[in-house]
Design a protein around this motif. Sequence first.
Motif, short mmCIF file in Angstrom:
data_model
loop_
_atom_site.label_atom_id
_atom_site.label_comp_id
_atom_site.label_asym_id
_atom_site.label_seq_id
_atom_site.Cartn_x
_atom_site.Cartn_y
_atom_site.Cartn_z
N ASP A 4 0.85 -1.19 0.00
CA ASP A 4 0.00 0.00 0.00
C ASP A 4 0.88 1.24 0.00
O ASP A 4 1.88 1.30 0.71
N THR A 5 0.49 2.20 -0.81
CA THR A 5 1.12 3.52 -0.82
C THR A 5 0.06 4.50 -0.34
O THR A 5 -1.03 4.09 0.07
N ASP A 6 0.35 5.78 -0.41
CA ASP A 6 -0.64 6.77 0.04
C ASP A 6 -1.95 6.65 -0.72
O ASP A 6 -3.02 6.70 -0.11
N ARG A 7 -1.88 6.49 -2.05
CA ARG A 7 -3.09 6.50 -2.87
C ARG A 7 -3.43 5.17 -3.51
O ARG A 7 -4.53 5.02 -4.07
N LEU A 8 -2.50 4.21 -3.47
CA LEU A 8 -2.65 3.00 -4.26
C LEU A 8 -2.46 1.74 -3.44
O LEU A 8 -1.79 1.75 -2.41
N SER A 9 -3.03 0.66 -3.95
CA SER A 9 -2.76 -0.68 -3.45
C SER A 9 -2.19 -1.48 -4.61
O SER A 9 -2.71 -1.41 -5.73
N LEU A 10 -1.12 -2.20 -4.34
CA LEU A 10 -0.55 -3.13 -5.31
C LEU A 10 -0.88 -4.51 -4.80
O LEU A 10 -0.53 -4.86 -3.68
N ARG A 11 -1.56 -5.29 -5.63
CA ARG A 11 -2.03 -6.59 -5.19
C ARG A 11 -2.14 -7.55 -6.37
O ARG A 11 -2.10 -7.12 -7.52
N PRO A 12 -2.32 -8.83 -6.07
CA PRO A 12 -2.56 -9.77 -7.17
C PRO A 12 -3.87 -9.41 -7.89
O PRO A 12 -4.78 -8.84 -7.30
N PHE A 13 -3.94 -9.79 -9.15
CA PHE A 13 -5.17 -9.58 -9.91
C PHE A 13 -6.26 -10.52 -9.40
O PHE A 13 -5.99 -11.59 -8.87
N LYS A 14 -7.51 -10.08 -9.59
CA LYS A 14 -8.68 -10.89 -9.28
C LYS A 14 -9.49 -11.04 -10.56
O LYS A 14 -9.45 -10.18 -11.44
N VAL A 15 -10.28 -12.09 -10.63
CA VAL A 15 -11.14 -12.30 -11.79
C VAL A 15 -12.11 -11.13 -11.95
O VAL A 15 -12.46 -10.76 -13.07
N THR A 16 -12.49 -10.52 -10.84
CA THR A 16 -13.45 -9.40 -10.87
C THR A 16 -12.84 -8.11 -11.42
O THR A 16 -13.54 -7.12 -11.56
N ASP A 17 -11.56 -8.12 -11.78
CA ASP A 17 -10.90 -6.94 -12.34
C ASP A 17 -11.11 -6.80 -13.85
O ASP A 17 -10.59 -5.88 -14.47
N ALA A 18 -11.87 -7.70 -14.44
CA ALA A 18 -11.99 -7.76 -15.90
C ALA A 18 -12.42 -6.44 -16.55
O ALA A 18 -11.82 -6.02 -17.55
N GLU A 19 -13.40 -5.79 -16.01
CA GLU A 19 -13.90 -4.55 -16.63
C GLU A 19 -12.81 -3.47 -16.64
O GLU A 19 -12.64 -2.76 -17.64
N ASP A 20 -12.06 -3.37 -15.56
CA ASP A 20 -10.97 -2.39 -15.51
C ASP A 20 -9.83 -2.77 -16.45
O ASP A 20 -9.22 -1.90 -17.06
N ILE A 21 -9.55 -4.05 -16.57
CA ILE A 21 -8.51 -4.52 -17.51
C ILE A 21 -8.90 -4.15 -18.94
O ILE A 21 -8.06 -3.70 -19.72
N LEU A 22 -10.16 -4.32 -19.26
CA LEU A 22 -10.65 -3.94 -20.59
C LEU A 22 -10.37 -2.46 -20.85
O LEU A 22 -10.04 -2.08 -21.98
N GLY A 23 -10.43 -1.63 -19.81
CA GLY A 23 -10.20 -0.20 -19.95
C GLY A 23 -8.82 0.16 -20.45
O GLY A 23 -8.65 1.18 -21.12
N TYR A 24 -7.80 -0.64 -20.17
CA TYR A 24 -6.47 -0.30 -20.66
C TYR A 24 -5.91 -1.30 -21.65
O TYR A 24 -4.92 -1.00 -22.33
N LEU A 25 -6.52 -2.47 -21.80
CA LEU A 25 -6.04 -3.42 -22.80
C LEU A 25 -6.83 -3.37 -24.11
O LEU A 25 -6.49 -4.06 -25.06
N ALA A 26 -7.84 -2.53 -24.17
CA ALA A 26 -8.61 -2.42 -25.42
C ALA A 26 -7.79 -1.76 -26.52
O ALA A 26 -7.94 -2.09 -27.69
N GLU A 27 -6.91 -0.85 -26.15
CA GLU A 27 -6.06 -0.15 -27.13
C GLU A 27 -4.66 0.05 -26.58
O GLU A 27 -4.27 1.18 -26.24
N PRO A 28 -3.86 -1.01 -26.48
CA PRO A 28 -2.49 -0.83 -25.98
C PRO A 28 -1.72 0.13 -26.89
O PRO A 28 -1.83 0.07 -28.11
N LYS A 29 -0.95 1.02 -26.27
CA LYS A 29 -0.22 2.05 -27.02
C LYS A 29 1.04 1.52 -27.69
O LYS A 29 1.46 2.04 -28.71
N VAL A 30 1.68 0.53 -27.08
CA VAL A 30 2.97 0.06 -27.62
C VAL A 30 2.83 -1.35 -28.18
O VAL A 30 2.04 -2.16 -27.68
#
Length: 181
Positions: A4-30
């Motif tokens: 945990d940082t001030d604003r963030l949590s770093l944790r293992p992925f969960k199956v319930t993260d799918a919608e958020d994953i779609l938000g950044y994997l729909a159009e990868p920049k590189v």
Amino acid sequence: MQIDTDRLSLRPFKVTDAEDILGYLAEPKVNCLKDEKVTTLDAAQKEALKKSKDNGKIAVVLKDSQKVIGELFCEFNEPDTYFIGWHFNPNYEGKGYATESASAMIHDLFTTQKARRLSAYIEDDNYLSQKLAEKLGMRREGLFLEFISFVTVDGQPKYENTYQYALLKKEWLAQHAKTQS
């Protein structure tokens, strides 16, 4: 890994993260991340399941909303060496989240995981990642010409030049000693 940082949590992925994953994997920049591209929620659910089983993939989560805004990855290369990287939702750029999360991961790798050396490969036209690596204290070690290729839409290979960045634990310790004094 749970950090945990001030604003963030770093944790293992969960199956319930799918919608958020779609938000950044729909159009990868590189190009190096285009093979992870997902365009449907079903595909994102499969990717979330895959990521949840991979200890080297770390979800970057906003504490206040529990939204996954990107990921960090670290791959164990040798007894004390790791390859690191990051991929973030472009809607959250410019807010310091990448620096905050990657700094926390680097701290954990050097202090808890006993890493001696970290390295990252960054394409020569990926200026944001180069800037982040430098902000994290990494130094550019070299440029690999036509290091990797990706198949383009027309089926032709696209060769990319790639920088290698690295950071030794002793360099990291020296950098932190300067900021503490």
